[in-house]
Scaffold this active site. Structure first.
Site, PDB file in Angstrom:
ATOM      1  N   VAL A 277       0.389  -1.491  -0.158  1.00  0.00           N
ATOM      2  CA  VAL A 277       0.164   0.064  -0.467  1.00  0.00           C
ATOM      3  C   VAL A 277       0.842   1.345   0.630  1.00  0.00           C
ATOM      4  O   VAL A 277       0.653   2.310   0.647  1.00  0.00           O
ATOM      5  CB  VAL A 277      -0.706  -0.092   0.860  1.00  0.00           C
ATOM      6  CG1 VAL A 277      -1.971  -0.810   1.321  1.00  0.00           C
ATOM      7  CG2 VAL A 277      -0.156   0.086   2.684  1.00  0.00           C
ATOM      8  N   GLY A 278       1.936   1.108  -0.181  1.00  0.00           N
ATOM      9  CA  GLY A 278       2.743   2.135  -0.171  1.00  0.00           C
ATOM     10  C   GLY A 278       3.947   1.703   0.412  1.00  0.00           C
ATOM     11  O   GLY A 278       4.060   1.368   1.305  1.00  0.00           O
ATOM     12  N   HIS A 451      14.383   0.608 -38.935  1.00  0.00           N
ATOM     13  CA  HIS A 451      14.244  -0.370 -39.413  1.00  0.00           C
ATOM     14  C   HIS A 451      14.419  -2.452 -39.362  1.00  0.00           C
ATOM     15  O   HIS A 451      15.269  -1.881 -40.148  1.00  0.00           O
ATOM     16  CB  HIS A 451      13.128   0.234 -40.102  1.00  0.00           C
ATOM     17  CG  HIS A 451      12.113  -1.097 -41.035  1.00  0.00           C
ATOM     18  ND1 HIS A 451      11.012  -1.359 -40.076  1.00  0.00           N
ATOM     19  CD2 HIS A 451      12.254  -1.824 -42.115  1.00  0.00           C
ATOM     20  CE1 HIS A 451      10.112  -2.076 -41.258  1.00  0.00           C
ATOM     21  NE2 HIS A 451      11.123  -2.040 -41.981  1.00  0.00           N
TER      22      HIS A 451
HETATM   23  P1  AMP Z   1       1.605   2.767  -4.593  1.00  0.00           P
HETATM   24  O1  AMP Z   1       1.697   3.938  -3.715  1.00  0.00           O
HETATM   25  O2  AMP Z   1       2.004   3.019  -5.927  1.00  0.00           O
HETATM   26  O3  AMP Z   1       2.614   1.459  -4.130  1.00  0.00           O
HETATM   27  O4  AMP Z   1       0.847   1.762  -4.652  1.00  0.00           O
HETATM   28  C1  AMP Z   1      -0.517   1.183  -3.264  1.00  0.00           C
HETATM   29  C2  AMP Z   1      -1.538   1.463  -3.261  1.00  0.00           C
HETATM   30  O5  AMP Z   1      -2.121   1.302  -2.480  1.00  0.00           O
HETATM   31  C3  AMP Z   1      -2.442   2.607  -3.626  1.00  0.00           C
HETATM   32  O6  AMP Z   1      -3.205   2.385  -5.372  1.00  0.00           O
HETATM   33  C4  AMP Z   1      -3.846   2.712  -2.997  1.00  0.00           C
HETATM   34  O7  AMP Z   1      -4.725   2.888  -3.340  1.00  0.00           O
HETATM   35  C5  AMP Z   1      -3.666   1.419  -2.519  1.00  0.00           C
HETATM   36  N1  AMP Z   1      -4.121   1.248  -0.768  1.00  0.00           N
HETATM   37  C6  AMP Z   1      -3.579   1.807  -0.381  1.00  0.00           C
HETATM   38  N2  AMP Z   1      -4.696   1.383   0.974  1.00  0.00           N
HETATM   39  C7  AMP Z   1      -5.119   0.174   1.295  1.00  0.00           C
HETATM   40  C8  AMP Z   1      -6.037  -0.073   1.186  1.00  0.00           C
HETATM   41  N3  AMP Z   1      -6.425  -0.085   2.957  1.00  0.00           N
HETATM   42  N4  AMP Z   1      -6.708  -1.426   0.496  1.00  0.00           N
HETATM   43  C9  AMP Z   1      -6.431  -1.715  -0.670  1.00  0.00           C
HETATM   44  N5  AMP Z   1      -5.538  -0.568  -1.112  1.00  0.00           N
HETATM   45  C10 AMP Z   1      -5.009   0.528  -0.821  1.00  0.00           C
END
Ligand code: AMP
Ligand code: FAD
Length: 475
Positions: A277-278, A451
Site C-alpha cells: 500500500v505504499g 527498421h
Molecule cells: P503505490 O503507492 O504506487 O505503491 O500504491 C499503493 C496502492 O495501495 C495505492 O493504489 C492505494 O490506493 C492502495 N491502498 C492503500 N491502502 C489500501 C487499502 N487499505 N486497501 C486497498 N488498497 C489500498
C-alpha cells in the site's frame, strides 16, 4: 581528534551511494554510512533498491516471464516444450546472486573512488557532527563540512492487517518466498503490487489484488491504464477496484481479508498476503533532538528545490524527501547535491522523470498524462500507434499495446509520452531525452529510427499527432 570528511552521507541506497561517489569524483573526501542488514544477518550497501526492490524484483519478473513464455508462447514459434517446471530454489538463488553481485559492486566502486564505506548506524548531531555506531561496535563521532541525509523509506504497514513475517508480508519478504502460494492476496494495485502479483501469478498462484481506488492505475494516463487492466485480466489476475481492505482474520492456514466495496462488506480467503500500500519516509533515529531538521505532515524531511534542509550544510535526498519514490530520482538528487557542494551548477529536472512498471506488457511514461494536460487547459494533440502494426513487435510475438505522444497544439512541444508494450521501459528513454531538450513532436517525426525496431512505434505515434503516420490509419 575525530575523523573529518568534506561530506558524510547517511544511507547507501541509490540516492546516498551515488552522492558519495560523485562527491569523491569532485575531489572531496567522502564517507557513506549504512546500517542495512539482510535476513541472514549480513550487511550490504545498496539500500532498498539493490537488496529488496528494483533489482531482485526485476530478476524474478524475468525468470517468471520466461516460464510463462515457455508454457504459453514458445509453441507459437514452433518450439515445443513439454513439462516445463519451476525450480524455485534455483530461481531464488539466481535472484540472490544478482543482488550480491550488485551490492558487492558498490563496495568496489567505493574503493575505486576512495569513498570510506562504513557499516552501522549514522546519526546527525549538532554542529555537522555525525555519530557512527558500527554493527556490534562502540559509537564514534565524525566531523563533516557537509552532511547528506539519504535514509530512504520503509513499507507502510496496515494497522488492521499487521505484518507477521510469514502469512502477511511486505514486498521484501514477498521477493524471498520459498514456495509458490496457492492463493495470494495483494493489497494495493500500485506498481509494486502489480509487479509482485505478476511474478507469483506466472509461477502458478491464483492472485487477487484489492485496490481502494476506483480507477485502475490512477496515476497513469487512463487510456494506457484501461489497456493494461484488460491485459492483466486476460493473464488471470483478479483485480478488484474500489476495494478498501479493513481487516483480516487468521485461520489455521491462511487468512481471510475483509474489505468494503460499493456493494458493502466482502471477504476473500488466501494463503498469503502481500501488503503493497505504499512506502513511508524512514527517519527513525536519524537526527539528534537538538538539530532542527523539519519533517512535513507525512514524515518527509523538508527540503527546498536544491535539497537543502534549512540547517546549514545539511542536505537530504531520495525517498526520505518529497517527490516520486524512484531510484533514479534519488540518484539525480544525490549527483546534484554533490555537485552543488563542490561549487558546480546543478539541478534536477523534476518535470522529466520517467516512471516504469515492469509487468508484461511493460508500462512507461514521462511528462503529463492526457488527463493532466486537459486539466491544464492547454490545447493539445495526441498521436497513438499500436504495436500490432510494428514489425519488430510481431517478430517478438509481443505485439500488444501502443505508444502515445501528447504535444501542445500551439508550439508542438512534447508534453507527455506514454507507452504500454514490449520494452516500454527502454523505449521511454528516447522520450525523456526529447523532453529534456524541450523537443517538439516534429523533432521526433524527423528523427530517423532503425527498421524494424520497437522505437518506430514512438516515431509513428509522433507522426500520428499530426495525422501523418505511415503505417496506421490516422484517426
Ligand atoms: P503505490 O503507492 O504506487 O505503491 O500504491 C499503493 C496502492 O495501495 C495505492 O493504489 C492505494 O490506493 C492502495 N491502498 C492503500 N491502502 C489500501 C487499502 N487499505 N486497501 C486497498 N488498497 C489500498
Ligand atoms: P533506500 O534505497 O531505501 O536506502 C536507504 C538506506 O539508508 C538503507 O540502506 C537504510 O538501511 C539506510 N539507513 C537509513 N537510516 C540510516 C541510519 N540512520 N544510519 C545508517 N543507515 C541508514 N524504483 C525504481 O526506480 N525502479 C524500480 O524498478 C523499483 N522497483 C522497486 C521494487 C520494490 C519491490 C520496491 C520496494 C521498491 C522499488 N523501487 C523502484 C523504489 C526504490 O527502491 C526506491 O525509490 C529507492 O531505493 C530509494 O533510494 P534511497 O537511496 O532514497 O533509499
Amino acid at each position: 581528534m575525530s575523523k573529518s570528511y568534506d561530506v558524510i552521507v547517511i544511507g547507501a541506497g541509490p540516492a546516498g551511494y551515488v552522492a558519495a561517489i560523485r562527491a569523491a569524483q569532485n575531489g572531496l573526501t567522502a564517507a557513506c554510512i549504512d546500517e542495512w542488514k539482510n535476513y541472514d544477518g549480513s550487511s550490504a550497501f545498496g539500500g532498498t533498491c539493490l537488496n529488496a526492490g528494483c533489482i531482485p524484483s526485476k530478476a524474478l519478473l524475468e525468470s517468471s516471464e520466461l516460464y510463462h513464455k515457455a508454457q504459453h508462447e514458445f509453441a507459437g514459434h514452433g518450439i515445443e516444450i513439454k513439462g516445463a517446471k519451476v525450480d524455485l530454489a534455483k530461481m531464488q538463488a539466481r535472484r540472490a546472486g544478482i543482488v550480491k553481485q550488485f551490492t558487492g559492486g558498490i563496495s568496489a566502486l567505493f574503493k575505486a573512488n576512495k569513498v570510506t564505506g562504513l557499516q552501522g548506524h549514522g546519526k546527525l548531531l549538532a554542529g555537522n557532527k555525525v555519530e557512527f555506531t558500527p554493527h556490534d561496535g562502540k559509537p564514534e563521532v565524525l566531523q563533516a563540512k557537509h552532511v547528506i541525509l539519504a535514509s530512504g523509506s520503509r513499507p507502510i504497514e496496515l494497522k488492521d492487517v499487521p505484518f507477521d513475517e510469514k502469512t502477511i508480508v511486505d514486498s521484501w519478504r514477498a521477493l524471498e518466498f520459498d514456495e509458490v502460494p496457492k492463493r495470494l492476496g495483494v493489497i494495493g494495485a500500485g506498481v509494486i503490487g502489480l509487479e509482485l502479483g505478476s511474478v507469483w501469478s506466472r509461477l502458478g498462484a491464483e492472485v487477487v489484488l484489492l485496490e481502494a481506488m476506483d480507477n485502475f492505475l490512477f496515476m497513469a494516463d487512463q487510456q494506457i491504464a484501461k489497456d493494461a487492466q484488460r491485459h492483466f485480466k486476460k493473464q488471470g489476475m483478479d483485480v478488484r477496484l474500489g476495494a478498501m481492505v479493513k481487516g483480516c482474520s487468521k485461520k489455521k492456514s491462511g487468512v481471510t481479508l475483509e474489505y468494503e466495496d460499493k456493494k458493502g462488506k466482502q471477504s476473500v480467503e488466501v494463503d498469503k498476503v502481500i501488503v503493497a500500500v505504499g512506502r513511508r519516509p524512514f527517519t527513525d533515529g536519524l537526527v539528534a533532538d537538538d538539530v532542527k531538521i523539519k519533517l512535513d505532515k507525512r514524515g518527509f524531511i523538508e527540503v527546498d528545490e536544491d535539497c537543502r534542509t534549512g540547517v546549514a550544510n545539511v542536505w537530504a535526498v531520495g525517498d526520505c524527501v518529497r517527490g516520486p519514490m524512484l531510484a533514479h530520482k534519488g540518484s539525480e538528487e544525490g549527483v546534484a547535491v554533490a555537485d552543488l557542494i563542490a561549487g558546480r551548477v546543478a539541478e534536477v529536472n523534476y518535470k522529466v522523470i520517467p516512471s516504469v512498471m515492469y509487468t508484461a506488457p511493460e508500462i512507461a511514461w514521462v511528462g503529463k498524462t492526457e488527463e493532466e494536460v486537459k486539466d491544464s487547459g492547454r490545447a493539445y494533440k495526441v498521436g497513438t500507434f499500436p504495436f500490432a502494426a510494428n514489425g519488430r513487435a510481431q517478430a517478438l510475438a509481443a505485439a500488444n499495446g501502443m505508444a502515445k505522444v501528447i504535444a501542445a497544439q500551439d508550439d508542438d512541444e512534447i508534453l507527455g509520452v506514454h507507452i504500454i508494450g514490449p520494452m516500454a521501459g527502454e523505449l521511454i528513454a528516447e522520450a525523456v531525452l526529447a523532453m529534456e531538450f524541450s523537443a517538439s513532436s516534429e523533432d521526433l517525426q524527423r528523427t530517423i529510427h532503425a527498421h524494424p525496431s520497437l522505437s518506430e512505434a514512438l516515431h509513428e505515434a509522433a507522426l500520428s499527432a499530426d495525422k501523418r503516420a505511415i503505417h496506421a490509419m490516422n484517426k
